[in-house]
Design a protein around this motif. Structure first.
Motif, mmCIF file in Angstrom:
data_model
loop_
_atom_site.group_PDB
_atom_site.id
_atom_site.type_symbol
_atom_site.label_atom_id
_atom_site.label_comp_id
_atom_site.label_asym_id
_atom_site.label_seq_id
_atom_site.Cartn_x
_atom_site.Cartn_y
_atom_site.Cartn_z
ATOM 1 N N LEU A 221 15.124 9.988 50.238
ATOM 2 C CA LEU A 221 15.384 10.728 49.000
ATOM 3 C C LEU A 221 16.270 9.904 48.070
ATOM 4 O O LEU A 221 16.074 9.887 46.852
ATOM 5 N N THR B 23 21.523 17.269 47.900
ATOM 6 C CA THR B 23 21.836 16.669 46.603
ATOM 7 C C THR B 23 22.151 15.205 46.817
ATOM 8 O O THR B 23 23.026 14.861 47.616
ATOM 9 N N ASP C 274 7.752 19.250 54.701
ATOM 10 C CA ASP C 274 8.221 17.897 54.371
ATOM 11 C C ASP C 274 8.535 17.119 55.647
ATOM 12 O O ASP C 274 8.142 15.961 55.804
ATOM 13 N N GLU D 20 19.094 22.570 50.896
ATOM 14 C CA GLU D 20 19.021 21.819 49.653
ATOM 15 C C GLU D 20 19.919 20.588 49.794
ATOM 16 O O GLU D 20 21.096 20.710 50.130
ATOM 17 N N TRP E 138 20.562 14.437 41.803
ATOM 18 C CA TRP E 138 19.274 15.124 41.883
ATOM 19 C C TRP E 138 19.251 15.914 43.183
ATOM 20 O O TRP E 138 19.803 15.461 44.196
ATOM 21 N N SER E 139 18.634 17.075 43.175
ATOM 22 C CA SER E 139 18.593 17.924 44.368
ATOM 23 C C SER E 139 17.161 18.296 44.731
ATOM 24 O O SER E 139 16.289 18.397 43.861
ATOM 25 N N ARG E 140 16.972 18.543 46.028
ATOM 26 C CA ARG E 140 15.675 18.972 46.543
ATOM 27 C C ARG E 140 15.896 19.760 47.830
ATOM 28 O O ARG E 140 16.703 19.369 48.672
ATOM 29 N N THR E 141 15.146 20.828 47.998
ATOM 30 C CA THR E 141 15.142 21.568 49.252
ATOM 31 C C THR E 141 14.111 20.920 50.169
ATOM 32 O O THR E 141 12.969 20.709 49.773
#
Length: 137
Positions: free
Chosen positions: A63, A97, A24, A95, A16-19
């Motif tokens: 995360l 991952t 944040d 980003e 799963w990825s997120r910037t």
């Protein structure tokens, strides 16, 4: 649908990825009280050895916790242990991952050992493992 002990197989993976934005990072700093300028101040970040603000390492580990608790194995999972090494900084705005992989099923307790990794730009920035109790159903 969560993955149960019986449905998991050694070698199963999930990613799963997120910037990670400055907002944040600021929110994390506000919640934890860790307002180290290297994370939240542009000038302090630029003056640091990294040349830019960097994400809290524990945020990146968080995360991975999100993946374990919400995605794989999924809702109802219970962490028994979690360990990690922070291998390189994560620039704010990057980003990330998260990748998890089932490494071992521990029949005696019906726990699962999971290797966890975080990558930025194809380079590993965090490596570790978790032991979790997968959901019953």
């Amino acid at each position: 649908m969560p993955n149960t002990y019986d449905s998991l197989t050694v070698g199963d993976t999930f990613s799963w990825s997120r910037t990670v934005t400055m907002q944040d990072v600021q929110t994390f700093a506000d919640v934890t009280g860790d307002d180290n300028p290297i994370h939240i101040d542009e000038e302090a970040g630029k003056a640091s050895r990294f040349g830019q603000p960097v994400v809290h390492g524990v945020y990146v580990l968080g995360l991975a916790s999100k993946v374990l608790g919400r995605d794989f194995p999924g809702p109802g999972s219970i962490a028994v242990s979690l360990s990690a090494k922070f291998l390189r900084p994560v620039p704010v705005g990057a980003e990330v991952t998260i990748e998890v992989k089932v490494a071992e099923k521990i029949e005696r307790h019906r726990h699962v050992r999971i290797r966890l990794y975080a990558y930025v730009g194809g380079k590993m920035c965090l490596g570790g493992e978790a032991v979790v109790i997968p959901p019953d159903a």
